[in-house]
Design an enzyme around this catalytic site. Sequence first.
Site, PDB file in Angstrom:
ATOM      1  N   SER A  72       8.879  72.035  13.869  1.00 40.35           N
ATOM      2  CA  SER A  72      10.148  71.451  13.557  1.00 40.35           C
ATOM      3  C   SER A  72      10.325  70.035  14.692  1.00 40.35           C
ATOM      4  O   SER A  72       9.483  71.124  16.560  1.00 40.35           O
ATOM      5  CB  SER A  72      10.770  72.309  13.083  1.00 40.35           C
ATOM      6  OG  SER A  72      11.809  72.166  12.958  1.00 40.35           O
ATOM      7  N   SER A  73      11.402  68.866  14.429  1.00 42.47           N
ATOM      8  CA  SER A  73      11.618  68.577  15.836  1.00 42.47           C
ATOM      9  C   SER A  73      13.014  69.629  15.823  1.00 42.47           C
ATOM     10  O   SER A  73      13.122  68.878  17.572  1.00 42.47           O
ATOM     11  CB  SER A  73      12.897  67.485  15.418  1.00 42.47           C
ATOM     12  OG  SER A  73      11.386  66.953  14.028  1.00 42.47           O
TER      13      SER A  73
ATOM     14  N   ASP B 140       9.086  71.554   3.989  1.00 37.24           N
ATOM     15  CA  ASP B 140      10.185  71.877   2.870  1.00 37.24           C
ATOM     16  C   ASP B 140      10.253  71.916   2.249  1.00 37.24           C
ATOM     17  O   ASP B 140      10.299  71.527   1.156  1.00 37.24           O
ATOM     18  CB  ASP B 140      10.992  70.159   3.474  1.00 37.24           C
ATOM     19  CG  ASP B 140      11.670  70.633   5.266  1.00 37.24           C
ATOM     20  OD1 ASP B 140      12.628  71.032   5.820  1.00 37.24           O
ATOM     21  OD2 ASP B 140      10.259  69.787   5.852  1.00 37.24           O
TER      22      ASP B 140
ATOM     23  N   GLY C  11      11.682  60.541  12.891  1.00 36.40           N
ATOM     24  CA  GLY C  11      11.170  60.837  13.648  1.00 36.40           C
ATOM     25  C   GLY C  11      10.557  61.874  14.516  1.00 36.40           C
ATOM     26  O   GLY C  11      10.982  63.054  14.530  1.00 36.40           O
TER      27      GLY C  11
ATOM     28  N   HIS D  25       4.455  65.980  11.388  1.00 35.81           N
ATOM     29  CA  HIS D  25       4.281  64.932  11.101  1.00 35.81           C
ATOM     30  C   HIS D  25       3.379  63.854  10.458  1.00 35.81           C
ATOM     31  O   HIS D  25       2.601  62.993   9.603  1.00 35.81           O
ATOM     32  CB  HIS D  25       5.386  63.740  11.424  1.00 35.81           C
ATOM     33  CG  HIS D  25       6.705  64.125  11.802  1.00 35.81           C
ATOM     34  ND1 HIS D  25       7.132  64.681  12.623  1.00 35.81           N
ATOM     35  CD2 HIS D  25       7.570  64.922  10.807  1.00 35.81           C
ATOM     36  CE1 HIS D  25       8.717  65.251  12.232  1.00 35.81           C
ATOM     37  NE2 HIS D  25       8.615  64.961  11.414  1.00 35.81           N
TER      38      HIS D  25
ATOM     39  N   GLN E 174      13.040  71.143  -0.333  1.00 38.45           N
ATOM     40  CA  GLN E 174      12.810  69.421  -0.828  1.00 38.45           C
ATOM     41  C   GLN E 174      11.678  69.016  -1.235  1.00 38.45           C
ATOM     42  O   GLN E 174      11.909  67.789  -2.280  1.00 38.45           O
ATOM     43  CB  GLN E 174      12.969  68.706   0.549  1.00 38.45           C
ATOM     44  CG  GLN E 174      12.607  67.799   0.909  1.00 38.45           C
ATOM     45  CD  GLN E 174      12.745  67.029   2.665  1.00 38.45           C
ATOM     46  OE1 GLN E 174      13.870  67.274   3.120  1.00 38.45           O
ATOM     47  NE2 GLN E 174      11.680  66.994   2.826  1.00 38.45           N
TER      48      GLN E 174
ATOM     49  N   GLY F 245       6.263  67.416   3.693  1.00 40.52           N
ATOM     50  CA  GLY F 245       5.046  68.812   4.375  1.00 40.52           C
ATOM     51  C   GLY F 245       5.744  69.814   3.117  1.00 40.52           C
ATOM     52  O   GLY F 245       6.861  69.885   2.467  1.00 40.52           O
TER      53      GLY F 245
END
Length: 288
Positions: A193-194, A158, A39, A45, A161, A155
């Site tokens: 980035s958040s 990362d 979120g 995103h 990841q 994405g």
Amino acid sequence: MREIETIATRIETSAQEIFAMVRAAQRNGETVGLVPTMGALHKGHLSLVDRSVAECDKTVVSIFVNPTQFAPNEDLKSYPRALDRDVSLLQERGCWLVFAPAVEEVYRAGHDTTIDVGSVAKPWEGAARPTHFPGVATVVLKLFLMVPADRAYFGQKDYQQSLVVRQLVADLNVPIEIHVCPIVREPDGLAMSSRNAYLSAEERSQACLLWQSLKLAESLYIEGETDVATIKQAMVRLLGSIGDIRVDYIAFLGEGTVRPVETIAGPTIVAIAAHVGRTRLIDNHRIG
Ligand code: AMP
């Protein structure tokens, strides 16, 4: 052509319900794309959402701040949350369902299984944050089981990841196609980035040095430098030139791996992790 404007995005919190809805769409002959997020959505995103909406008949975006991927000293409590805003952004993009489960829906009382992905999860981010990838792998597998989509979008931001997720899916025969999408950046190059929201105005202006250091690596390579130690030194000098940046690691990795190279001889991912003030940021760039 899908009529994006007419779709009302629905928020679902029940794992059972979302599973049934995805399966019903698939029985109807529709493909379903899943975009897992925590979120506080930004254009990075949304680029994944756009890709899924373009490539799949229906798109599910999960919004779940996964507690198991945060260490006790990390920012689980303060992590930005903005569900209403996120849902209206997703509505505009033509997202079908938002899966926003409560922590107890994902981790029922007595939950006691952790997915331990092997060597790809151990160095770099895995070394800096030892409980991070077990938490990520566990929640990603759980999301894939709760939302049995045909494709899932991650994405390149990362990088490690994405390799962990690919390894997990291959090793555990998870029937989902993984797609990795390019990094979306701010105008000055800072990867969206958040966590950028944590930066003070001064830190924010210094944070673009991460991108500048990656571009420096690229231009040195283009000028003919292939020795990783020499390029790293120049990057560290640049990052140390102003402000309050503490480099965690700079790694030159063979593309598609987490193995470091000493000489750039082919496609190479330059990955960086650094603290800007109290905020830890990661970024990477492909060269070679
Ligand atoms: P997060 O909400 O941080 O867990 O991120 C959810 C997904 O968005 C992950 O697959 C990230 O790699 C991806 N993502 C985050 N930032 C960016 C970005 N700047 N560009 C592209 N993808 C991103």
